[in-house]
Design an enzyme around this catalytic site. Structure first.
Site, PDB file in Angstrom:
ATOM      1  CG  ASP A  37      -1.921   1.104   1.251  1.00 46.01           C
ATOM      2  OD1 ASP A  37      -1.858   1.973   0.366  1.00 46.01           O
ATOM      3  OD2 ASP A  37      -2.772   1.122   2.168  1.00 46.01           O
ATOM      4  CG  HIS A  38       4.522   1.595  -1.286  1.00 47.32           C
ATOM      5  ND1 HIS A  38       5.839   1.996  -1.324  1.00 47.32           N
ATOM      6  CD2 HIS A  38       4.451   0.612  -0.363  1.00 47.32           C
ATOM      7  CE1 HIS A  38       6.538   1.278  -0.465  1.00 47.32           C
ATOM      8  NE2 HIS A  38       5.717   0.428   0.123  1.00 47.32           N
ATOM      9  N   GLY A 106       4.500   2.705   9.059  1.00 42.60           N
ATOM     10  CA  GLY A 106       4.667   3.468   7.834  1.00 42.60           C
ATOM     11  C   GLY A 106       6.098   3.821   7.485  1.00 42.60           C
ATOM     12  CD  GLU A 107       7.111   1.748   4.565  1.00 43.74           C
ATOM     13  OE1 GLU A 107       6.214   2.215   3.824  1.00 43.74           O
ATOM     14  OE2 GLU A 107       7.070   0.603   5.028  1.00 43.74           O
ATOM     15  N   GLY A 174      11.435  -4.841  15.656  1.00 43.94           N
ATOM     16  CA  GLY A 174      12.237  -4.760  16.867  1.00 43.94           C
ATOM     17  C   GLY A 174      11.381  -4.960  18.098  1.00 43.94           C
TER      18      GLY A 174
END
Length: 321
Positions: A37-38, A106-107, A174
């Site tokens: 999803d970009h 997200g990014e 992480g």
């Protein structure tokens, strides 16, 4: 038994082609599918980024069996969590109960487009936890009012709700994200075969829940062509998510990977048509404890040959694993 899935990677194919690919994946025998999803591709050489939710709606109508899933949606910046809840409920209805909602923090690559800045990682995790709570409240029916640290919801209600809401998966990389996923998710998502991620997920409440991994592969009868394509379109993958989450655009990923060589990519991504190499690349996921592995065939134009080969050779070999 590990289940094997197909990835509709929106960064490397147009919307009509993505739907055609997942229809063929269902025919080929893949047991589930996931969809990125970009708003942007990772690299300009990938060349695409259609709206994933429209693609998913079309895929739900074009297929009949294969489960569908976002891998993953960020419900905090481009999308308000109340809107994500509505989209996910609608997808569950359209697909006849075949949808799972994969979420992540997200990014910058995708979320910067709304102009809200890019929060630090701790804040992004806080936002994700609050968003998951809003989505679950809306899935439960009735009106929702919420005034939190990061989001407001004013008298929202989902008018079209499935009998069973979609399961929610949370992506981890992480300890902090594993803690969140263990407490809030129905399943966990990771793109590295690290047993320590799954162990942490279990410690925080995830024991017994599905765990879904993802592995890029590059099938081609010409191995040199496969290596070249993997390098041209996927050399960003080895940067790690602490880096990949921060870079703002395809140009940044291009610059950051200037010195990545084709042979470096080929060390981490199976390339060519030797089935054993693909099976061995999957093995660490099985040994780490993943229940599901979604394969990403690199290159939009190479999907149909890959799917033919996967049906005849790769999937039978993986099932023996």
């Amino acid at each position: 038994m590990v289940h094997f899935g197909y990835t509709m990677m929106t960064e490397q194919a147009g919307p009509r082609e993505l739907v055609e690919h997942v229809v063929r994946a269902e025919e080929a025998g893949f047991e589930f599918s996931v969809t990125s999803d970009h708003y942007f591709p990772w690299l300009e050489t990938q060349g695409h980024s259609p709206y994933a939710w429209s693609v998913l709606g079309a895929a739900a109508q074009a297929t009949s069996r294969i489960p569908l899933m976002t891998y993953v949606t960020c419900p905090t910046m481009r999308y308000h969590p109340a809107v994500v809840a509505q989209k996910a409920a609608t997808m569950q209805l359209l697909s006849g109960g075949r949808f799972r909602l994969g979420l992540g923090s997200g990014e910058n690559l995708n979320e910067h487009v709304v102009g809200g800045g890019w929060p630090v990682a701790d804040v992004r995790q806080e936002m994700l936890a609050e968003a998951v709570g809003i989505i679950r409240d809306l899935f439960s029916g009735g009106y929702v009012n919420h005034h939190g640290e990061h989001f407001d919801v004013e008298s929202a209600k989902l008018w079209d709700l499935p009998d069973e809401p979609p399961d929610i998966g949370i992506a981890v990389s992480g300890e902090q994200s594993c803690r969140l996923a263990g407490a809030l998710a129905d399943l966990v998502i990771a793109v590295e075969p690290k047993a320590e991620l799954l162990d942490a997920f279990d410690r925080y409440g995830g024991a017994g829940k599905p765990r879904i991994g993802q592995l890029p592969v590059c099938y081609d009868q010409d191995r040199d062509a496969a290596v070249e394509r993997a390098h041209r379109q996927f050399r960003w993958f080895g940067g790690g998510w602490k880096v990949n989450a921060e870079l703002p655009g395809p140009e940044s990923f291009d610059s950051a990977t200037t010195y990545v060589r084709p042979e470096d990519v080929a060390e981490s991504i199976p390339c060519g048509d030797e089935v054993d190499a693909f099976v061995e690349a999957v093995r660490p996921y099985k040994e780490a404890g993943f229940t599901d592995v979604a394969l990403v065939q690199i290159g939009g134009a190479s999907q149909m040959p890959y799917l033919d080969w996967a049906q005849k050779e790769l999937l039978p070999a993986l099932r023996e694993l």
